[in-house]
Design an enzyme around this catalytic site. Structure first.
Site, mmCIF file in Angstrom:
data_model
loop_
_atom_site.group_PDB
_atom_site.id
_atom_site.type_symbol
_atom_site.label_atom_id
_atom_site.label_comp_id
_atom_site.label_asym_id
_atom_site.label_seq_id
_atom_site.Cartn_x
_atom_site.Cartn_y
_atom_site.Cartn_z
ATOM 1 N N HIS A 190 0.899 15.052 22.064
ATOM 2 C CA HIS A 190 0.065 13.860 22.032
ATOM 3 C C HIS A 190 -1.071 14.017 23.043
ATOM 4 O O HIS A 190 -0.908 14.602 24.108
ATOM 5 C CB HIS A 190 0.874 12.620 22.384
ATOM 6 N N SER A 191 -2.215 13.469 22.709
ATOM 7 C CA SER A 191 -3.285 13.385 23.690
ATOM 8 C C SER A 191 -4.091 12.133 23.401
ATOM 9 O O SER A 191 -3.971 11.520 22.336
ATOM 10 C CB SER A 191 -4.179 14.623 23.638
ATOM 11 N N MET A 192 -4.937 11.744 24.358
ATOM 12 C CA MET A 192 -5.656 10.484 24.250
ATOM 13 C C MET A 192 -6.745 10.549 23.190
ATOM 14 O O MET A 192 -7.219 11.609 22.826
ATOM 15 C CB MET A 192 -6.281 10.127 25.597
ATOM 16 N N LEU A 233 -0.667 14.472 17.562
ATOM 17 C CA LEU A 233 -0.980 13.050 17.574
ATOM 18 C C LEU A 233 -2.264 12.832 18.357
ATOM 19 O O LEU A 233 -2.314 13.118 19.553
ATOM 20 C CB LEU A 233 0.166 12.252 18.221
ATOM 21 N N GLU A 234 -3.299 12.345 17.724
ATOM 22 C CA GLU A 234 -4.599 12.137 18.372
ATOM 23 C C GLU A 234 -5.047 13.400 19.095
ATOM 24 O O GLU A 234 -5.393 13.387 20.266
ATOM 25 C CB GLU A 234 -4.538 10.963 19.351
#
Length: 214
Positions: free
Chosen positions: A101-103, A140-141
């Site tokens: 996941h990352s922002m 994810l993102e």
């Protein structure tokens, strides 16, 4: 999957912390958090996922409950990839699913944006370096990881060699042996044929540590 357990994996500067959900015999899934986050990123997501998997969410070094690297040490994105390799080895996972996941979009300075982008690269970078270890990659993102075709082979060879060499040296580390002053000098002269006995003795004055037993 609401219940979880805390894990710790030793590293040379302390430990990497993680939390785990699900049966340990389930299909292994390693979860990687994003910029300035920690393993709690996945607290709300994991209970919604299949229950027959074993999810391990790690805190990258300097995040969550993981040890910080020594003062003055940089936090380079390739070091985080190495942390993933360390955790996979500690878990004895030969093949697993990687979920990163990352922002999303951020309004930050250029330096912060570049640092954020490095986090986006960790999951796909590990998959690129160690494809034989990853059965599925879930982003994810995340922006993915792209290299110019002409740079791919050289980058892959050099970066994987750097990680593997580092981990191999760590695995071979032993407790330093205590030697008498004479034996220490002899060992130094054997390793440095250009040294004289006088030169070796001078170097040992600052290059050796006296033990309580002498």
């Amino acid at each position: 999957l609401g219940m979880f357990s805390e894990l710790k994996f030793p590293v040379p500067w302390g430990h990497v912390a993680a939390k785990a959900w699900g049966p340990s015999e389930g299909h292994p899934v390693l979860c990687l958090h994003g910029w300035l986050d920690n393993a709690n990123t996945f607290d709300k997501l994991i209970p919604l996922l299949p229950r027959d998997c074993y999810y391990v969410a790690m805190d990258f070094s300097g995040h969550g409950l993981s040890s910080h690297r020594p003062a003055g040490s940089p936090y380079h994105f390739l070091d985080y990839v190495t942390d993933v390799r360390r955790v996979a080895a500690a878990l004895q996972w030969r093949r697993f699913t990687l979920m990163g996941h990352s922002m999303g979009k951020t309004k930050t300075s250029l330096n912060a944006q570049l640092f954020f982008l490095s986090y986006c690269f960790i999951s796909p970078q590990f998959c690129f370096l160690y494809p034989e270890m990853v059965d599925k990659l879930i982003l994810l993102e995340n922006l993915g990881f792209l290299l110019a075709p002409e740079d791919t082979e050289a980058w892959l060879k050099s970066e994987r060699m750097a990680i593997d060499t580092l981990l191999s040296l760590e695995a071979k580390q032993q407790i330093p042996k205590a030697r008498s002053p004479e034996a220490a000098l002899q060992r130094l002269l054997e390793a440095n044929r250009h040294l004289t006995a006088e030169g070796g003795a001078i170097l040992l004055q600052r290059g050796a540590t006296e033990t309580p037993a002498g």
